[in-house]
Design a protein around this motif. Sequence first.
Motif, PDB file in Angstrom:
ATOM      1  N   ASP A 217       0.818  -1.217   0.000  1.00  0.00           N
ATOM      2  CA  ASP A 217       0.000   0.000   0.000  1.00  0.00           C
ATOM      3  C   ASP A 217       0.852   1.267   0.000  1.00  0.00           C
ATOM      4  OD1 ASP A 217      -2.257  -1.585   0.049  1.00  0.00           O
ATOM      5  OD2 ASP A 217      -2.437  -1.532   2.231  1.00  0.00           O
ATOM      6  N   LYS A 218       2.125   1.128   0.355  1.00  0.00           N
ATOM      7  CA  LYS A 218       3.025   2.282   0.403  1.00  0.00           C
ATOM      8  C   LYS A 218       3.834   2.435  -0.889  1.00  0.00           C
ATOM      9  CE  LYS A 218       3.610   1.757   5.438  1.00  0.00           C
ATOM     10  NZ  LYS A 218       2.890   2.979   5.837  1.00  0.00           N
ATOM     11  N   VAL A 219       3.676   1.505  -1.818  1.00  0.00           N
ATOM     12  CA  VAL A 219       4.478   1.493  -3.041  1.00  0.00           C
ATOM     13  C   VAL A 219       3.623   1.914  -4.237  1.00  0.00           C
ATOM     14  CG1 VAL A 219       5.829   0.069  -4.622  1.00  0.00           C
ATOM     15  CG2 VAL A 219       6.007  -0.290  -2.145  1.00  0.00           C
ATOM     16  N   ILE A 220       4.071   2.937  -4.943  1.00  0.00           N
ATOM     17  CA  ILE A 220       3.369   3.396  -6.142  1.00  0.00           C
ATOM     18  C   ILE A 220       3.685   2.479  -7.316  1.00  0.00           C
ATOM     19  CG2 ILE A 220       3.036   5.315  -7.744  1.00  0.00           C
ATOM     20  CD1 ILE A 220       4.077   7.153  -5.475  1.00  0.00           C
ATOM     21  N   SER A 221       4.975   2.195  -7.525  1.00  0.00           N
ATOM     22  CA  SER A 221       5.377   1.338  -8.643  1.00  0.00           C
ATOM     23  C   SER A 221       6.804   0.863  -8.433  1.00  0.00           C
ATOM     24  CB  SER A 221       5.282   2.106  -9.968  1.00  0.00           C
ATOM     25  OG  SER A 221       6.353   3.029 -10.103  1.00  0.00           O
ATOM     26  N   GLY A 222       7.233  -0.033  -9.313  1.00  0.00           N
ATOM     27  CA  GLY A 222       8.601  -0.519  -9.291  1.00  0.00           C
ATOM     28  C   GLY A 222       9.189  -0.579 -10.680  1.00  0.00           C
ATOM     29  N   VAL A 223      10.519  -0.529 -10.754  1.00  0.00           N
ATOM     30  CA  VAL A 223      11.262  -0.684 -12.008  1.00  0.00           C
ATOM     31  C   VAL A 223      12.417  -1.637 -11.735  1.00  0.00           C
ATOM     32  CG1 VAL A 223      12.534   0.454 -13.847  1.00  0.00           C
ATOM     33  CG2 VAL A 223      10.691   1.672 -12.697  1.00  0.00           C
ATOM     34  N   TYR A 224      12.408  -2.794 -12.392  1.00  0.00           N
ATOM     35  CA  TYR A 224      13.415  -3.824 -12.144  1.00  0.00           C
ATOM     36  C   TYR A 224      14.258  -4.059 -13.395  1.00  0.00           C
ATOM     37  CZ  TYR A 224      10.569  -5.208  -8.035  1.00  0.00           C
ATOM     38  OH  TYR A 224       9.870  -5.243  -6.856  1.00  0.00           O
ATOM     39  N   PHE A 225      15.563  -4.250 -13.190  1.00  0.00           N
ATOM     40  CA  PHE A 225      16.507  -4.499 -14.279  1.00  0.00           C
ATOM     41  C   PHE A 225      17.110  -5.898 -14.135  1.00  0.00           C
ATOM     42  CE2 PHE A 225      16.187   0.051 -14.026  1.00  0.00           C
ATOM     43  CZ  PHE A 225      16.378   0.504 -15.325  1.00  0.00           C
ATOM     44  N   GLY A 226      16.807  -6.774 -15.091  1.00  0.00           N
ATOM     45  CA  GLY A 226      17.405  -8.103 -15.094  1.00  0.00           C
ATOM     46  C   GLY A 226      17.078  -8.933 -13.877  1.00  0.00           C
ATOM     47  N   SER A 227      15.873  -8.805 -13.334  1.00  0.00           N
ATOM     48  CA  SER A 227      15.497  -9.543 -12.122  1.00  0.00           C
ATOM     49  C   SER A 227      14.874 -10.887 -12.481  1.00  0.00           C
ATOM     50  CB  SER A 227      14.505  -8.716 -11.289  1.00  0.00           C
ATOM     51  OG  SER A 227      15.144  -7.603 -10.720  1.00  0.00           O
TER      52      SER A 227
END
Length: 320
Positions: free
Chosen positions: A139-149
């Motif tokens: 609920d505290k996270v707007i979005s994520g961006v992951y590289f090579g995960s």
Amino acid sequence: MLYQSLYLPLPCGSRLHLMSINKADSRSQDKKGLPVLMVHGMVEDGRIFYHPSGKGLGSYLAKQGYQVYVADLRGVGKSTPKIGKHSLHGQTETICHDLPAIIDFILEHSQQPKLHLAAHSWGGVYLNAMLLRFPRLSDKVISGVYFGSKRRVRVKNFERLLKIEFFWNRFSPLLSRSFGYLPAKKLKFGADNETLKTHRQCVSWVKNDHWRDSDDNFDYAQAAKNQVLPPIHYFAAIRDFSLGHRSDVKLFMSESCLKHASYQLLSKKAGNKLDYDHLNMLTAPEAVDDHFPRVLQWLQQKETEQGKLPDKKLNPVRNA
């Protein structure tokens, strides 16, 4: 740019280091943007995201007005004490204790109610596992961006056999048991070391289809079926042949049951300036004008979709 070291003390006596990066003209709270937490992968530290010269994704987003916090996980980078044969913590402690504490710290320090996440390689596994464990944090996270995960490595090629099957899954566990920890920095196959427990748990997750915690048998795959994670944009690199191969990145997306995710392959054929690999997707000078703007676009788009975030006044945290 303003680079400032912050330290978060843990109950166990360790201190986690966070590099805070902000625009030089953003000292006043009313000018500061939303925070972004960046988490590195295995045998790395936070420097994959920044350099004091101003290079890196962390510096790029700070220039766009974001409050950037780059983590050094326990015992890594500038976090203390350094990893050695007496270090007992592992993935479970990172997921269940350290990362939740970091998020709470950042929200208090930034005086914002929500944040974005960014990760390289295994850092994305840590973050998704944390969010599945603790729905309150989603609920505290707007979005994520992951590289090579990726979590599992199932691509079939020679590099996978050499780097994953032989070295990571078989030879490096012998090193870990011999030294009492994985001396990646000393033996020059990583920027920093890993504990015996962290390495053992990581190898287990890479090898096995089931996604469970070895300490308490928490089933992350089952949790993913019952929970909606925040929207995450996944980058894969065309010349990443084993550490974050595009097929394994997609496999990780699938088992995380992401309903609001997107995917992008970085390659010349797709219109990028380089055929990127596992590391230079974040470190190449070309990335700044190539796919870093896509990161910015994703963050801004998710903020717009969520609407105006409410103001939240909190007491600032002192720098340690």
